[in-house]
Scaffold this active site. Structure first.
Site, PDB file in Angstrom:
ATOM      1  N   LYS A  13       0.820  -1.209   0.000  1.00 23.87           N
ATOM      2  CA  LYS A  13       0.000   0.000   0.000  1.00 23.87           C
ATOM      3  C   LYS A  13       0.860   1.268   0.000  1.00 23.87           C
ATOM      4  O   LYS A  13       0.574   2.221  -0.709  1.00 23.87           O
ATOM      5  CB  LYS A  13      -0.931   0.020   1.222  1.00 23.87           C
ATOM      6  CG  LYS A  13      -1.824  -1.195   1.347  1.00 23.87           C
ATOM      7  CD  LYS A  13      -2.807  -1.083   2.511  1.00 23.87           C
ATOM      8  CE  LYS A  13      -2.163  -1.011   3.880  1.00 23.87           C
ATOM      9  NZ  LYS A  13      -1.527  -2.259   4.340  1.00 23.87           N
ATOM     10  N   ARG A  88      -9.194   0.787  10.057  1.00 18.80           N
ATOM     11  CA  ARG A  88      -8.856  -0.604  10.352  1.00 18.80           C
ATOM     12  C   ARG A  88      -9.931  -1.287  11.188  1.00 18.80           C
ATOM     13  O   ARG A  88      -9.815  -2.484  11.455  1.00 18.80           O
ATOM     14  CB  ARG A  88      -7.557  -0.653  11.154  1.00 18.80           C
ATOM     15  CG  ARG A  88      -6.311  -0.832  10.306  1.00 18.80           C
ATOM     16  CD  ARG A  88      -5.122  -0.635  11.236  1.00 18.80           C
ATOM     17  NE  ARG A  88      -3.978  -1.425  10.923  1.00 18.80           N
ATOM     18  CZ  ARG A  88      -2.891  -0.942  10.302  1.00 18.80           C
ATOM     19  NH1 ARG A  88      -2.848   0.284   9.875  1.00 18.80           N
ATOM     20  NH2 ARG A  88      -1.855  -1.717  10.097  1.00 18.80           N
ATOM     21  N   ARG A 127      11.803  -6.855   3.844  1.00 21.28           N
ATOM     22  CA  ARG A 127      11.829  -5.388   3.865  1.00 21.28           C
ATOM     23  C   ARG A 127      12.546  -4.895   5.128  1.00 21.28           C
ATOM     24  O   ARG A 127      13.360  -3.980   5.066  1.00 21.28           O
ATOM     25  CB  ARG A 127      10.379  -4.879   3.845  1.00 21.28           C
ATOM     26  CG  ARG A 127      10.221  -3.376   3.848  1.00 21.28           C
ATOM     27  CD  ARG A 127       8.762  -2.967   3.755  1.00 21.28           C
ATOM     28  NE  ARG A 127       8.023  -3.274   4.981  1.00 21.28           N
ATOM     29  CZ  ARG A 127       6.707  -3.124   5.142  1.00 21.28           C
ATOM     30  NH1 ARG A 127       5.992  -2.682   4.125  1.00 21.28           N
ATOM     31  NH2 ARG A 127       6.115  -3.408   6.262  1.00 21.28           N
ATOM     32  N   ARG A 135      11.977  -1.332  12.628  1.00 20.17           N
ATOM     33  CA  ARG A 135      10.654  -1.393  13.258  1.00 20.17           C
ATOM     34  C   ARG A 135      10.576  -2.519  14.271  1.00 20.17           C
ATOM     35  O   ARG A 135      10.837  -3.680  13.957  1.00 20.17           O
ATOM     36  CB  ARG A 135       9.573  -1.573  12.183  1.00 20.17           C
ATOM     37  CG  ARG A 135       9.151  -0.259  11.557  1.00 20.17           C
ATOM     38  CD  ARG A 135       8.119  -0.453  10.479  1.00 20.17           C
ATOM     39  NE  ARG A 135       6.873  -1.059  10.944  1.00 20.17           N
ATOM     40  CZ  ARG A 135       5.783  -1.114  10.209  1.00 20.17           C
ATOM     41  NH1 ARG A 135       5.777  -0.605   8.987  1.00 20.17           N
ATOM     42  NH2 ARG A 135       4.691  -1.680  10.685  1.00 20.17           N
ATOM     43  N   ARG A 146       0.197  -9.574  13.592  1.00 17.28           N
ATOM     44  CA  ARG A 146      -0.442  -8.447  12.884  1.00 17.28           C
ATOM     45  C   ARG A 146      -1.401  -8.961  11.809  1.00 17.28           C
ATOM     46  O   ARG A 146      -2.472  -8.389  11.577  1.00 17.28           O
ATOM     47  CB  ARG A 146       0.621  -7.542  12.258  1.00 17.28           C
ATOM     48  CG  ARG A 146       1.234  -6.562  13.270  1.00 17.28           C
ATOM     49  CD  ARG A 146       2.632  -6.108  12.915  1.00 17.28           C
ATOM     50  NE  ARG A 146       2.749  -5.419  11.643  1.00 17.28           N
ATOM     51  CZ  ARG A 146       3.899  -5.267  10.980  1.00 17.28           C
ATOM     52  NH1 ARG A 146       5.018  -5.748  11.468  1.00 17.28           N
ATOM     53  NH2 ARG A 146       3.930  -4.625   9.839  1.00 17.28           N
TER      54      ARG A 146
HETATM   55  P1  ADP Z   1       1.419  -2.410   8.601  1.00 19.35           P
HETATM   56  O1  ADP Z   1       0.165  -2.190   7.853  1.00 19.35           O
HETATM   57  O2  ADP Z   1       2.586  -2.714   7.704  1.00 19.35           O
HETATM   58  O3  ADP Z   1       1.286  -3.372   9.732  1.00 19.35           O
HETATM   59  P2  ADP Z   1       1.322   0.362   9.570  1.00 19.35           P
HETATM   60  O4  ADP Z   1       2.500   1.241   9.407  1.00 19.35           O
HETATM   61  O5  ADP Z   1       0.104   0.664   8.776  1.00 19.35           O
HETATM   62  O6  ADP Z   1       1.863  -1.094   9.313  1.00 19.35           O
HETATM   63  O7  ADP Z   1       0.901   0.302  11.108  1.00 19.35           O
HETATM   64  C1  ADP Z   1       1.816  -0.040  12.121  1.00 19.35           C
HETATM   65  C2  ADP Z   1       1.114  -0.118  13.483  1.00 19.35           C
HETATM   66  O8  ADP Z   1       0.545   1.165  13.803  1.00 19.35           O
HETATM   67  C3  ADP Z   1      -0.065  -1.078  13.559  1.00 19.35           C
HETATM   68  O9  ADP Z   1       0.313  -2.409  13.798  1.00 19.35           O
HETATM   69  C4  ADP Z   1      -0.858  -0.467  14.732  1.00 19.35           C
HETATM   70  O10 ADP Z   1      -0.244  -0.742  15.966  1.00 19.35           O
HETATM   71  C5  ADP Z   1      -0.701   1.022  14.483  1.00 19.35           C
HETATM   72  N1  ADP Z   1      -1.787   1.543  13.601  1.00 19.35           N
HETATM   73  C6  ADP Z   1      -1.624   2.096  12.364  1.00 19.35           C
HETATM   74  N2  ADP Z   1      -2.801   2.464  11.849  1.00 19.35           N
HETATM   75  C7  ADP Z   1      -3.740   2.142  12.774  1.00 19.35           C
HETATM   76  C8  ADP Z   1      -5.158   2.241  12.834  1.00 19.35           C
HETATM   77  N3  ADP Z   1      -5.858   2.759  11.810  1.00 19.35           N
HETATM   78  N4  ADP Z   1      -5.790   1.801  13.945  1.00 19.35           N
HETATM   79  C9  ADP Z   1      -5.121   1.289  14.984  1.00 19.35           C
HETATM   80  N5  ADP Z   1      -3.779   1.140  14.994  1.00 19.35           N
HETATM   81  C10 ADP Z   1      -3.089   1.555  13.902  1.00 19.35           C
END
Ligand code: ADP
Length: 192
Positions: A13, A88, A127, A135, A146
């Protein structure tokens, strides 16, 4: 043009969002990036989010809804925005609808990236290795967790957008150029 890029961790994404931003002058709104920036800056919100993110759990809906609302009002989003990693949960999707209505905006398309779970785990780990593994949530166990959370909390949102008639799907296992082309074909049809 206002878009949601929807899909599991590692689906690509962020890469496609950057391309769409460059091609269409849209704001790239990644809640993960916003939260990581808050953690790095050591803000109160960052302190609250840090351990939750490291464990691969979702931070509270209120936190991310607030972050997104702040950004969609900004001039950078005047031409539109790409949401990446938000919404989400169903409450986040409902809050987004209310926020858009309040600001007189509408969603044009939700683009789902379809990728098999085993491909995702390997992608995220590769990655992490290539980027120096900065991370805390990129260990094999946490990536697997996740994905479980994604299937339980986030994938059930797909029918919500399906019913609105704005849901489209791309093959996230295709190469980057192909995915970009598939997305562009969808946008051409939705009238951009
Ligand atoms: P990925 O989709 O690769 O897991 P992101 O960078 O989108 O990683 O998100 C990393 C972390 O940030 C998530 O695992 C969560 O802890 C938090 N996070 C990000 N966006 C949200 C969201 N919309 N709602 C709740 N937690 C979020």
């Amino acid at each position: 043009m206002n878009l949601i890029l929807f899909g599991p961790p590692g689906a690509g994404k962020g890469t496609q969002a950057e391309r769409l931003k460059a091609a269409h002058g849209l704001a790239h709104l990644s809640t993960g990036d916003m939260l990581r920036a808050a953690v790095k800056a050591g803000t109160e919100l960052g302190k609250q989010a840090e351990a939750i993110m490291a464990a691969g759990k979702y931070v509270s809906d209120g936190i991310v809804v607030g972050l997104v609302e702040e950004r969609i009002e900004q001039p950078e989003a005047a031409n539109g925005f790409i949401l990446d990693g938000f919404p989400r949960t169903l409450p986040q999707a409902e809050a987004l609808d209310r926020m858009l209505q309040k600001h007189g905006k509408e969603l044009d398309a939700v683009i789902e990236f379809a990728v098999d779970d085993d491909v995702l785990v390997e992608r995220v780990l590769r990655r992490a290795k290539e980027s120096g593994g900065s991370r805390a949530d990129d260990t094999r166990e946490t990536v697997a967790y996740r994905l479980t959370v994604y299937h339980k909390e986030t994938a059930p949102l797909l029918p919500y957008y399906g019913e609105k008639g704005i849901l489209h799907r791309v093959d996230g296992m295709a190469d980057i150029e192909t995915v970009t082309r598939e997305i562009q074909e969808i946008l051409d049809k939705t009238g951009d």
